[in-house]
Design a protein around this motif. Sequence first.
Motif, PDB file in Angstrom:
ATOM      1  N   ASP A  18     -34.103  15.295  -4.052  1.00 40.31           N
ATOM      2  CA  ASP A  18     -34.221  15.952  -5.110  1.00 40.31           C
ATOM      3  C   ASP A  18     -33.504  15.655  -5.750  1.00 40.31           C
ATOM      4  N   ARG A  19     -32.246  16.205  -5.372  1.00 37.37           N
ATOM      5  CA  ARG A  19     -30.878  16.110  -6.011  1.00 37.37           C
ATOM      6  C   ARG A  19     -30.309  14.998  -6.234  1.00 37.37           C
ATOM      7  N   ALA A  20     -31.072  14.212  -5.387  1.00 28.51           N
ATOM      8  CA  ALA A  20     -30.117  13.009  -5.677  1.00 28.51           C
ATOM      9  C   ALA A  20     -31.014  11.796  -7.119  1.00 28.51           C
ATOM     10  N   LYS A  21     -32.591  12.439  -6.803  1.00 32.64           N
ATOM     11  CA  LYS A  21     -33.475  12.017  -7.991  1.00 32.64           C
ATOM     12  C   LYS A  21     -33.018  12.590  -9.480  1.00 32.64           C
ATOM     13  N   ASP A  22     -32.311  13.451  -9.510  1.00 36.77           N
ATOM     14  CA  ASP A  22     -32.611  14.551 -10.393  1.00 36.77           C
ATOM     15  C   ASP A  22     -31.090  14.028 -11.126  1.00 36.77           C
ATOM     16  N   ARG A  23     -29.735  13.630 -10.441  1.00 28.72           N
ATOM     17  CA  ARG A  23     -28.371  13.123 -11.300  1.00 28.72           C
ATOM     18  C   ARG A  23     -28.938  11.237 -11.277  1.00 28.72           C
ATOM     19  N   GLY A  24     -29.801  10.737 -10.685  1.00 26.61           N
ATOM     20  CA  GLY A  24     -30.208   9.050 -11.051  1.00 26.61           C
ATOM     21  C   GLY A  24     -30.551   9.668 -12.542  1.00 26.61           C
ATOM     22  N   THR A  25     -32.222  10.583 -12.314  1.00 26.17           N
ATOM     23  CA  THR A  25     -32.720  10.628 -13.806  1.00 26.17           C
ATOM     24  C   THR A  25     -31.691  10.786 -14.846  1.00 26.17           C
ATOM     25  N   ARG A  26     -30.815  12.038 -15.276  1.00 28.57           N
ATOM     26  CA  ARG A  26     -30.205  12.309 -15.586  1.00 28.57           C
ATOM     27  C   ARG A  26     -29.165  11.292 -16.255  1.00 28.57           C
ATOM     28  N   ILE A  27     -28.532  10.398 -15.461  1.00 33.41           N
ATOM     29  CA  ILE A  27     -27.328   9.629 -15.171  1.00 33.41           C
ATOM     30  C   ILE A  27     -27.951   8.348 -16.348  1.00 33.41           C
ATOM     31  N   PHE A  28     -29.683   7.570 -15.981  1.00 31.74           N
ATOM     32  CA  PHE A  28     -30.520   6.733 -16.836  1.00 31.74           C
ATOM     33  C   PHE A  28     -30.984   7.375 -18.100  1.00 31.74           C
ATOM     34  N   ASP A  29     -31.132   8.778 -18.246  1.00 36.10           N
ATOM     35  CA  ASP A  29     -31.277   9.251 -19.385  1.00 36.10           C
ATOM     36  C   ASP A  29     -29.636   8.598 -20.720  1.00 36.10           C
ATOM     37  N   GLU A  30     -28.845   9.122 -19.910  1.00 33.62           N
ATOM     38  CA  GLU A  30     -27.357   9.857 -20.861  1.00 33.62           C
ATOM     39  C   GLU A  30     -27.454   8.117 -21.396  1.00 33.62           C
ATOM     40  N   ALA A  31     -27.600   6.685 -20.125  1.00 30.77           N
ATOM     41  CA  ALA A  31     -27.115   5.592 -20.745  1.00 30.77           C
ATOM     42  C   ALA A  31     -28.476   5.485 -21.449  1.00 30.77           C
ATOM     43  N   ARG A  32     -29.826   5.495 -21.408  1.00 29.11           N
ATOM     44  CA  ARG A  32     -30.082   4.819 -22.248  1.00 29.11           C
ATOM     45  C   ARG A  32     -30.558   5.567 -23.492  1.00 29.11           C
ATOM     46  N   ALA A  33     -29.640   7.008 -23.457  1.00 26.09           N
ATOM     47  CA  ALA A  33     -29.317   8.107 -25.028  1.00 26.09           C
ATOM     48  C   ALA A  33     -28.219   6.821 -25.763  1.00 26.09           C
ATOM     49  N   LEU A  34     -27.187   6.608 -24.476  1.00 20.35           N
ATOM     50  CA  LEU A  34     -26.257   5.329 -25.395  1.00 20.35           C
ATOM     51  C   LEU A  34     -26.233   4.318 -25.696  1.00 20.35           C
ATOM     52  N   VAL A  35     -27.357   3.373 -25.193  1.00 21.65           N
ATOM     53  CA  VAL A  35     -27.618   2.495 -25.556  1.00 21.65           C
ATOM     54  C   VAL A  35     -28.452   2.074 -26.425  1.00 21.65           C
ATOM     55  N   PHE A  36     -29.938   2.629 -26.831  1.00 17.60           N
ATOM     56  CA  PHE A  36     -30.792   2.664 -27.227  1.00 17.60           C
ATOM     57  C   PHE A  36     -30.816   3.685 -28.520  1.00 17.60           C
ATOM     58  N   GLY A  37     -29.539   4.635 -28.613  1.00 18.41           N
ATOM     59  CA  GLY A  37     -29.740   5.695 -29.425  1.00 18.41           C
ATOM     60  C   GLY A  37     -31.180   6.219 -29.747  1.00 18.41           C
ATOM     61  N   GLY A  38     -31.390   7.110 -28.089  1.00 19.61           N
ATOM     62  CA  GLY A  38     -32.366   7.891 -27.591  1.00 19.61           C
ATOM     63  C   GLY A  38     -32.452   9.613 -28.365  1.00 19.61           C
ATOM     64  N   GLY A  39     -33.081   9.820 -28.654  1.00 20.51           N
ATOM     65  CA  GLY A  39     -33.586  11.050 -29.627  1.00 20.51           C
ATOM     66  C   GLY A  39     -32.207  12.338 -29.295  1.00 20.51           C
ATOM     67  N   ALA A  40     -31.872  12.570 -27.932  1.00 13.46           N
ATOM     68  CA  ALA A  40     -31.272  13.513 -27.564  1.00 13.46           C
ATOM     69  C   ALA A  40     -29.647  13.233 -27.587  1.00 13.46           C
TER      70      ALA A  40
END
Length: 132
Positions: A48-70
Amino acid sequence: MTGHETEPRQTPAELQAEITREQRRLAETLDELSVQARPANIARRQIDRAKDRGTRIFDEARALVFGGGAVRVESRLVHPEEGSIVVKGDDKVVTTYQSRGQLPPEALILMAGVGTVVAVGVVAWAVRRRRK
């Protein structure tokens, strides 16, 4: 000293009841620890911890690339309550995000213009290459 200052503060029945409550509380704590210490539960927490970290990293990368909302503002470690028992690695990280809001119209027009220039350049390059 008077006679009632040397009298016990609790009766034997009250002491026995308190001992019983503490024994019950200790038994419950030991039961919780045994559940937390099971290898399957430890593995599940790690996954669960690894999934949370992976999700967080993915969300941050997506926000950087696509200009996410947060955008991430801060992350901090949350310490457990005083008196609680924590198995190693059960600390929690709390991350605060802030909404970026909408992009200004000028930025959208600029991005559309750059996209158009790149598309025209790719088409021109492909046509020129084909003629050779």
